[in-house]
Scaffold this active site. Structure first.
Site, PDB file in Angstrom:
ATOM      1  N   SER A  68      43.522  32.826  21.939  1.00 33.50           N
ATOM      2  CA  SER A  68      41.767  32.553  22.734  1.00 33.50           C
ATOM      3  C   SER A  68      40.623  32.056  22.008  1.00 33.50           C
ATOM      4  O   SER A  68      39.542  31.545  22.547  1.00 33.50           O
ATOM      5  CB  SER A  68      41.470  34.275  22.465  1.00 33.50           C
ATOM      6  OG  SER A  68      42.009  34.912  23.081  1.00 33.50           O
TER       7      SER A  68
ATOM      8  N   LYS B 191      38.942  29.336  23.921  1.00 35.11           N
ATOM      9  CA  LYS B 191      37.550  29.807  24.717  1.00 35.11           C
ATOM     10  C   LYS B 191      36.521  29.136  24.247  1.00 35.11           C
ATOM     11  O   LYS B 191      35.105  28.328  25.047  1.00 35.11           O
ATOM     12  CB  LYS B 191      37.570  31.170  24.834  1.00 35.11           C
ATOM     13  CG  LYS B 191      38.140  32.213  25.496  1.00 35.11           C
ATOM     14  CD  LYS B 191      37.823  33.043  25.249  1.00 35.11           C
ATOM     15  CE  LYS B 191      38.806  34.215  26.609  1.00 35.11           C
ATOM     16  NZ  LYS B 191      40.322  34.121  25.903  1.00 35.11           N
TER      17      LYS B 191
ATOM     18  N   SER C  25      36.204  38.370  24.171  1.00 33.71           N
ATOM     19  CA  SER C  25      37.224  37.078  24.678  1.00 33.71           C
ATOM     20  C   SER C  25      37.616  37.315  26.593  1.00 33.71           C
ATOM     21  O   SER C  25      39.073  38.322  26.422  1.00 33.71           O
ATOM     22  CB  SER C  25      38.594  37.854  23.718  1.00 33.71           C
ATOM     23  OG  SER C  25      39.415  36.419  23.982  1.00 33.71           O
TER      24      SER C  25
END
Length: 473
Positions: free
Chosen positions: A128, A131, A309
């Protein structure tokens, strides 16, 4: 001057939930190092905070570059040295809890100079933390004030209307609460009903248009995954089938159809009868707009995506970047658009692969060097449009995905701001920290194939806390 301006920019803007930064100051002043709800040692180096102490909030958010005393050097808050950081971080990178790949990069946020690196140019799975790249690309392409529209237009027949999805995953079917409210189907239905009654219509057929996106709508990880809904430009509440707002949840098998059915019901509640069930259709180019609602500004979407997230927002922002870059509005097109945006910003994208916007794909690859440099760009006073990347980062021990962490690495509590990344066999952490001397640094730590994921996560937290604890000269 650059450091002071960057710090003032970060200090002035709080995370996406209002008032949070003030609460962080107050809590950090009184906080004791207790264990977090989910998951103190002295760091190495030649200067640092005392073992087990908790930093005061003034050290987290105070303007950088200013030191007490009658004189100031040209660089009053010097960065740590490479040797000092090596003394501090080198032993921690040997932690057996980490996997075979252990990459690290620490960069001075003011100059962009790498102060410490270990396999920093080796591409690895980011999970993640990708991102951060999605956020930088979207903000650069569209600007922080951009809003995503969901519209209702006239259909091909006189008695037809079409609900057109624009790609806002935060469109809600619930009753909006709070001062800052998301775009709501209730509002759209109310305004549509008024427009139809003004035209003398009290019965319509409802179509819905999802043509804004192309390619498959199921993420490569497969259908039925509770971490993400089908990637469609029309959905309500991210297709969640419970009352949750973040995290894993049961998802609708067809979010667009469900949103259209909810919209039709809301129309009926407002005196507009609907014929049959909603049907999929493509709105005409000359269709007349009847009503529109707009999402939170992109800055808010970015902050929310990073703090919690949020995979659905991440995929939506990758597609918005694809639209701006005139690429196919798909997983592949989004990845290409993100890459081109980062190249335009002069970032080190060699060997980088972006196959989705969320980091759920195991085919993504980035380097620790790229992750750290993304954060340096976001801290650049000349690029205020990228500031939400910094303000959206979770705060160690306080917010988002770092809320329950750092009980065993208290030097980082309230000081480390970082995006987490976790997949099976993958642990990453990338963010910013103010070190013991008040210097703003960007960092990225990545490891793969660790036998103990919780141990690897704790090891990364200790690395970030070591940077926080370190004057390292």
């Amino acid at each position: 001057m650059g450091v002071a301006v960057a710090a003032a920019a970060v200090t002035a803007a709080g995370p996406w939930d209002s008032g949070q930064r003030t609460a962080e100051r107050q809590r950090a002043e009184a906080r004791s190092p207790t264990r977090g709800e989910h998951h103190g040692e002295r760091s190495g180096g030649r200067s640092g905070r005392a073992a087990g102490t908790v930093p005061r909030a003034a050290g987290v958010l105070a303007p950088l570059g200013a030191v007490a005393g009658p004189t100031r050097s040209p660089d009053p808050v010097p960065p740590p040295t490479r040797d000092g950081l090596t003394d501090s971080l080198g032993p921690l990178l040997k932690d057996p809890a980490l996997g075979p790949l252990r990459s690290a990069s620490v960069v001075d946020a003011t100059t962009g100079k790498q102060l410490y690196g270990s396999d920093a140019g080796t591409a690895a799975l980011p999970a993640s933390t990708i991102k951060i790249a999605t956020a930088v690309a979207a903000l650069d392409a569209l600007g922080p004030d951009h809003r995503i529209e969901t519209t209702v237009v006239t259909g091909a027949a006189d008695d037809e209307i079409v609900l057109v999805g624009g790609g806002d995953p935060t469109l809600t079917a619930r009753k909006p609460l709070g001062v800052d409210k998301p775009a709501a189907l209730r509002t759209l239905a109310r305004d549509t009903a008024r427009a139809l009654k003004d035209r003398g219509r009290t019965e319509v057929a409802v179509g819905y248009d999802t043509s804004r996106y192309t390619g498959p709508d199921v993420h490569p990880i497969g259908p039925g995954n509770e971490n993400i809904a089908a990637v469609t430009p029309l959905m309500a509440d991210e297709g969640r089938l419970d009352d949750s707002a973040s995290g894993p949840a049961p998802r609708s098998a067809d979010p667009a159809d469900d949103a259209a059915r909810t919209f039709a019901r809301l129309l009926r509640d407002r005196g507009i009868d609907t014929k049959d069930d909603p049907h999929s259709v493509t709105a005409g180019h000359k269709a007349e707009r009847l009503a529109v609602v707009r999402s939170f500004p992109l800055s808010t979407l970015v902050e929310r995506m990073l703090t919690t997230s949020d995979n659905d927002i991440a995929e939506a922002l990758a597609r918005q970047t694809a639209i701006a870059g005139e690429e196919p509005v798909s997983f592949e097109g989004g990845g290409r658009a993100v890459t081109r945006r980062l190249e335009k910003l002069g970032l080190p994208t060699k060997d980088a692969k972006f196959t989705d916007g969320s980091g759920l794909s195991r085919k993504n690859e980035v380097t620790a060097d790229l992750l750290a440099q993304l954060l340096v760009r976001a801290a650049d006073p000349a690029r205020p449009e990228l500031r939400p990347v910094l303000t959206g980062l979770p705060v160690a021990g306080f917010t988002g995905t770092l809320r329950g962490r750092y009980a065993d690495a208290p030097a980082g509590t309230g000081v480390v701001r970082a995006k987490t990344g976790t997949l099976t066999g993958v642990n990453t952490l990338a963010g910013t920290v103010v070190d013991a001397d008040g210097r703003l640094l960007a960092f990225a730590f990545m490891t793969t194939d660790a036998a103990d994921p919780h141990g690897a996560q704790a090891a990364l937290d200790r690395l970030a806390s070591a940077v926080a604890n370190c004057g390292c000269r």
